[in-house]
Design a protein around this motif. Sequence first.
Motif, PDB file in Angstrom:
ATOM      1  N   MET A 121     -14.587   4.976 -10.638  1.00  9.83           N
ATOM      2  CA  MET A 121     -15.058   4.601  -9.308  1.00  9.83           C
ATOM      3  C   MET A 121     -14.160   5.199  -8.226  1.00  9.83           C
ATOM      4  SD  MET A 121     -16.632   0.754  -9.392  1.00  9.83           S
ATOM      5  CE  MET A 121     -18.295   0.495 -10.058  1.00  9.83           C
ATOM      6  N   THR A 122     -12.845   5.176  -8.451  1.00 14.66           N
ATOM      7  CA  THR A 122     -11.940   5.775  -7.463  1.00 14.66           C
ATOM      8  C   THR A 122     -12.072   7.288  -7.454  1.00 14.66           C
ATOM      9  OG1 THR A 122     -10.314   4.002  -7.219  1.00 14.66           O
ATOM     10  CG2 THR A 122      -9.481   6.247  -7.038  1.00 14.66           C
ATOM     11  N   ARG A 123     -12.287   7.880  -8.621  1.00 15.95           N
ATOM     12  CA  ARG A 123     -12.535   9.331  -8.637  1.00 15.95           C
ATOM     13  C   ARG A 123     -13.774   9.652  -7.804  1.00 15.95           C
ATOM     14  NH1 ARG A 123     -11.523   8.661 -14.384  1.00 15.95           N
ATOM     15  NH2 ARG A 123      -9.488   9.498 -14.990  1.00 15.95           N
ATOM     16  N   ASP A 124     -14.820   8.838  -7.962  1.00 18.31           N
ATOM     17  CA  ASP A 124     -16.059   9.060  -7.205  1.00 18.31           C
ATOM     18  C   ASP A 124     -15.833   8.865  -5.705  1.00 18.31           C
ATOM     19  OD1 ASP A 124     -17.348   9.537  -9.598  1.00 18.31           O
ATOM     20  OD2 ASP A 124     -18.222   7.524  -9.732  1.00 18.31           O
ATOM     21  N   LEU A 125     -15.051   7.849  -5.354  1.00 19.00           N
ATOM     22  CA  LEU A 125     -14.736   7.616  -3.943  1.00 19.00           C
ATOM     23  C   LEU A 125     -13.970   8.801  -3.359  1.00 19.00           C
ATOM     24  CD1 LEU A 125     -13.685   3.867  -4.219  1.00 19.00           C
ATOM     25  CD2 LEU A 125     -15.564   4.722  -2.804  1.00 19.00           C
ATOM     26  N   TYR A 126     -12.993   9.272  -4.121  1.00 16.40           N
ATOM     27  CA  TYR A 126     -12.195  10.417  -3.670  1.00 16.40           C
ATOM     28  C   TYR A 126     -13.080  11.643  -3.436  1.00 16.40           C
ATOM     29  CZ  TYR A 126      -8.747  14.191  -3.801  1.00 16.40           C
ATOM     30  OH  TYR A 126      -8.002  15.300  -3.509  1.00 16.40           O
ATOM     31  N   GLU A 127     -13.980  11.909  -4.377  1.00 16.61           N
ATOM     32  CA  GLU A 127     -14.862  13.071  -4.245  1.00 16.61           C
ATOM     33  C   GLU A 127     -15.800  12.920  -3.057  1.00 16.61           C
ATOM     34  OE1 GLU A 127     -14.779  15.938  -5.808  1.00 16.61           O
ATOM     35  OE2 GLU A 127     -13.027  15.246  -6.952  1.00 16.61           O
ATOM     36  N   ALA A 128     -16.249  11.684  -2.780  1.00 14.86           N
ATOM     37  CA  ALA A 128     -17.211  11.458  -1.693  1.00 14.86           C
ATOM     38  C   ALA A 128     -16.556  11.460  -0.321  1.00 14.86           C
ATOM     39  CB  ALA A 128     -17.921  10.120  -1.903  1.00 14.86           C
ATOM     40  N   ALA A 129     -15.244  11.241  -0.265  1.00 14.77           N
ATOM     41  CA  ALA A 129     -14.562  11.089   1.022  1.00 14.77           C
ATOM     42  C   ALA A 129     -14.512  12.409   1.788  1.00 14.77           C
ATOM     43  CB  ALA A 129     -13.144  10.564   0.809  1.00 14.77           C
ATOM     44  N   SER A 130     -14.821  12.344   3.078  1.00 17.20           N
ATOM     45  CA  SER A 130     -14.797  13.534   3.928  1.00 17.20           C
ATOM     46  C   SER A 130     -13.518  13.628   4.747  1.00 17.20           C
ATOM     47  CB  SER A 130     -15.999  13.515   4.873  1.00 17.20           C
ATOM     48  OG  SER A 130     -15.955  12.365   5.701  1.00 17.20           O
ATOM     49  N   CYS A 131     -12.620  12.655   4.586  1.00 10.98           N
ATOM     50  CA  CYS A 131     -11.377  12.596   5.364  1.00 10.98           C
ATOM     51  C   CYS A 131     -10.263  13.362   4.645  1.00 10.98           C
ATOM     52  CB  CYS A 131     -10.961  11.139   5.536  1.00 10.98           C
ATOM     53  SG  CYS A 131     -10.800  10.258   3.953  1.00 10.98           S
ATOM     54  N   PRO A 132      -9.124  13.620   5.325  1.00 10.92           N
ATOM     55  CA  PRO A 132      -7.940  14.091   4.610  1.00 10.92           C
ATOM     56  C   PRO A 132      -7.587  13.066   3.532  1.00 10.92           C
ATOM     57  CG  PRO A 132      -7.633  14.299   6.971  1.00 10.92           C
ATOM     58  CD  PRO A 132      -8.892  13.513   6.784  1.00 10.92           C
ATOM     59  N   LYS A 133      -7.294  13.515   2.317  1.00 10.93           N
ATOM     60  CA  LYS A 133      -7.218  12.556   1.210  1.00 10.93           C
ATOM     61  C   LYS A 133      -6.235  13.001   0.138  1.00 10.93           C
ATOM     62  CE  LYS A 133     -11.317  14.839  -0.681  1.00 10.93           C
ATOM     63  NZ  LYS A 133     -12.758  14.699  -1.010  1.00 10.93           N
ATOM     64  N   GLN A 134      -5.812  12.004  -0.643  1.00 10.31           N
ATOM     65  CA  GLN A 134      -4.931  12.254  -1.778  1.00 10.31           C
ATOM     66  C   GLN A 134      -5.292  11.255  -2.874  1.00 10.31           C
ATOM     67  OE1 GLN A 134      -0.746  12.555  -0.785  1.00 10.31           O
ATOM     68  NE2 GLN A 134      -0.081  12.085  -2.865  1.00 10.31           N
ATOM     69  N   LEU A 135      -5.119  11.666  -4.130  1.00  8.05           N
ATOM     70  CA  LEU A 135      -5.475  10.820  -5.272  1.00  8.05           C
ATOM     71  C   LEU A 135      -4.256  10.611  -6.156  1.00  8.05           C
ATOM     72  CD1 LEU A 135      -7.686   9.439  -7.048  1.00  8.05           C
ATOM     73  CD2 LEU A 135      -8.041  11.683  -8.126  1.00  8.05           C
ATOM     74  N   LEU A 136      -3.990   9.342  -6.503  1.00  6.52           N
ATOM     75  CA  LEU A 136      -2.921   8.997  -7.438  1.00  6.52           C
ATOM     76  C   LEU A 136      -3.520   8.144  -8.551  1.00  6.52           C
ATOM     77  CD1 LEU A 136       0.067   8.768  -8.353  1.00  6.52           C
ATOM     78  CD2 LEU A 136       0.233   6.732  -6.890  1.00  6.52           C
ATOM     79  N   LEU A 137      -3.494   8.648  -9.780  1.00  7.84           N
ATOM     80  CA  LEU A 137      -3.925   7.906 -10.959  1.00  7.84           C
ATOM     81  C   LEU A 137      -2.689   7.599 -11.791  1.00  7.84           C
ATOM     82  CD1 LEU A 137      -7.087  10.033 -11.855  1.00  7.84           C
ATOM     83  CD2 LEU A 137      -6.999   7.860 -10.599  1.00  7.84           C
ATOM     84  N   VAL A 138      -2.483   6.327 -12.084  1.00  2.00           N
ATOM     85  CA  VAL A 138      -1.235   5.895 -12.725  1.00  2.00           C
ATOM     86  C   VAL A 138      -1.465   5.591 -14.197  1.00  2.00           C
ATOM     87  CG1 VAL A 138       0.649   4.213 -12.665  1.00  2.00           C
ATOM     88  CG2 VAL A 138      -0.421   4.972 -10.525  1.00  2.00           C
ATOM     89  N   GLU A 139      -0.806   6.357 -15.047  1.00  3.27           N
ATOM     90  CA  GLU A 139      -0.903   6.161 -16.494  1.00  3.27           C
ATOM     91  C   GLU A 139      -0.342   4.790 -16.877  1.00  3.27           C
ATOM     92  OE1 GLU A 139      -2.101   8.116 -18.831  1.00  3.27           O
ATOM     93  OE2 GLU A 139      -2.323  10.091 -17.881  1.00  3.27           O
ATOM     94  N   GLY A 140      -1.056   4.094 -17.763  1.00  9.48           N
ATOM     95  CA  GLY A 140      -0.547   2.851 -18.328  1.00  9.48           C
ATOM     96  C   GLY A 140      -0.696   1.625 -17.464  1.00  9.48           C
ATOM     97  N   ALA A 141      -1.334   1.754 -16.295  1.00 10.84           N
ATOM     98  CA  ALA A 141      -1.487   0.614 -15.389  1.00 10.84           C
ATOM     99  C   ALA A 141      -2.891   0.051 -15.491  1.00 10.84           C
ATOM    100  CB  ALA A 141      -1.199   1.035 -13.947  1.00 10.84           C
ATOM    101  N   GLY A 142      -2.972  -1.288 -15.565  1.00 13.46           N
ATOM    102  CA  GLY A 142      -4.251  -1.964 -15.530  1.00 13.46           C
ATOM    103  C   GLY A 142      -4.657  -2.267 -14.105  1.00 13.46           C
ATOM    104  N   HIS A 143      -5.548  -3.255 -13.941  1.00 10.28           N
ATOM    105  CA  HIS A 143      -6.102  -3.556 -12.625  1.00 10.28           C
ATOM    106  C   HIS A 143      -5.014  -4.069 -11.675  1.00 10.28           C
ATOM    107  CE1 HIS A 143      -9.189  -4.342  -9.733  1.00 10.28           C
ATOM    108  NE2 HIS A 143      -8.832  -5.608  -9.622  1.00 10.28           N
ATOM    109  N   ALA A 144      -4.847  -3.381 -10.549  1.00 14.32           N
ATOM    110  CA  ALA A 144      -3.866  -3.739  -9.514  1.00 14.32           C
ATOM    111  C   ALA A 144      -2.454  -3.837 -10.081  1.00 14.32           C
ATOM    112  CB  ALA A 144      -4.259  -5.042  -8.830  1.00 14.32           C
ATOM    113  N   GLN A 145      -2.145  -2.996 -11.057  1.00 18.02           N
ATOM    114  CA  GLN A 145      -0.824  -3.026 -11.691  1.00 18.02           C
ATOM    115  C   GLN A 145      -0.011  -1.757 -11.435  1.00 18.02           C
ATOM    116  OE1 GLN A 145      -1.968  -3.914 -15.865  1.00 18.02           O
ATOM    117  NE2 GLN A 145      -0.600  -5.670 -15.669  1.00 18.02           N
ATOM    118  N   SER A 146      -0.517  -0.855 -10.628  1.00 16.45           N
ATOM    119  CA  SER A 146       0.180   0.421 -10.454  1.00 16.45           C
ATOM    120  C   SER A 146       1.575   0.222  -9.883  1.00 16.45           C
ATOM    121  CB  SER A 146      -0.637   1.350  -9.550  1.00 16.45           C
ATOM    122  OG  SER A 146      -1.847   1.711 -10.166  1.00 16.45           O
TER     123      SER A 146
END
Length: 327
Positions: free
Chosen positions: A279-304
């Motif tokens: 879902m966040t990957r999709d949000l990132y791709e859809a965003a038209s603003c200046p943007k950055q993506l951070l995906l955290v290995e080993g983290a569950g929901h709201a655990q990054s």
Amino acid sequence: MRKKIIITAGVVVLVLTLVLVIGANLLVSAALVPSFMEKLEAFQTITEDSMAALVHTDDITSNQQEAYSETSRWLETVDRQTLSAETADGYRLVAEEFHPREESSRWVLLLHGYTGWKEAMYPIAMEYVQRGFHALVPDMRCQGESEGDFIGMGWTDRLDNEIWISHILEENPEAQIVIQGQSMGAACALLMSGEDLPDNVKAVVSDCAYTDAYEMFKKQMWEWFHLPSFPLLPVANLMLQLRGGYDLKDAAPIRAVAHSRIPTLFIHGLEDEMIDPQMTRDLYEAASCPKQLLLVEGAGHAQSQDKDPQLYYGTIFEFLDDSLDLR
């Protein structure tokens, strides 16, 4: 005979319709009305399911305990005040405001998740305040100390939280504001980014948001309530529109980010079983603003932030320094 069959069929359809409507109304209350959730023990079911979806490793536990211990000590000395405000539809909202030691024009509005409360965001508030930000941390409607009839899933909250933006600007018209949220709070932050916000809002940090609330509930209905999404969810959504005044399908950050111009950092834990990282990957791709993506290995929901606090906070504040005039 034909007449009897028609009457019988009509009665069956009527009974099934009534059962469906009653079930849909119960579903709305079980998912979006905290007082009713407690009576049905739905809160406990959702909480237990949320806990089961988390990653339990020594580093996450240790970092979380350290953060809460440090936050407890910080709360004893930080300059803080409790705020209240009234929504356009007459509900009282409550927030806590924290101030840095030296005066600053930097502010962050921190938004908690579904069935959450402002206190869960205090460790993040501490990190901001220690870096010279003011932090305003509200309970969103129908949660914590704030009033309301239905949890807003970010949609009604997007307007509620503009009240807090106005409050910040009353305190400091030159304020440079960051909006950061987790889960439902992140969805709300993204929905706000699609609104006509003041130019003072300089950045958004979205941590494990969903693309839209309707799709999120479609996935979670079986896990939380052991019920199929069809036909209950469409009828429940209709009941929500009648009772709560909003449509779950409107709570769709995926549409808001498509015309946002506010620099946005998207974060998600790759082991999140509550909200799919896709879902966040999709949000990132859809965003038209200046943007950055951070995906955290080993983290569950709201655990990054607990899995790798240095990576989490380092990325956030580097993003703010590189993208904004917040030095």
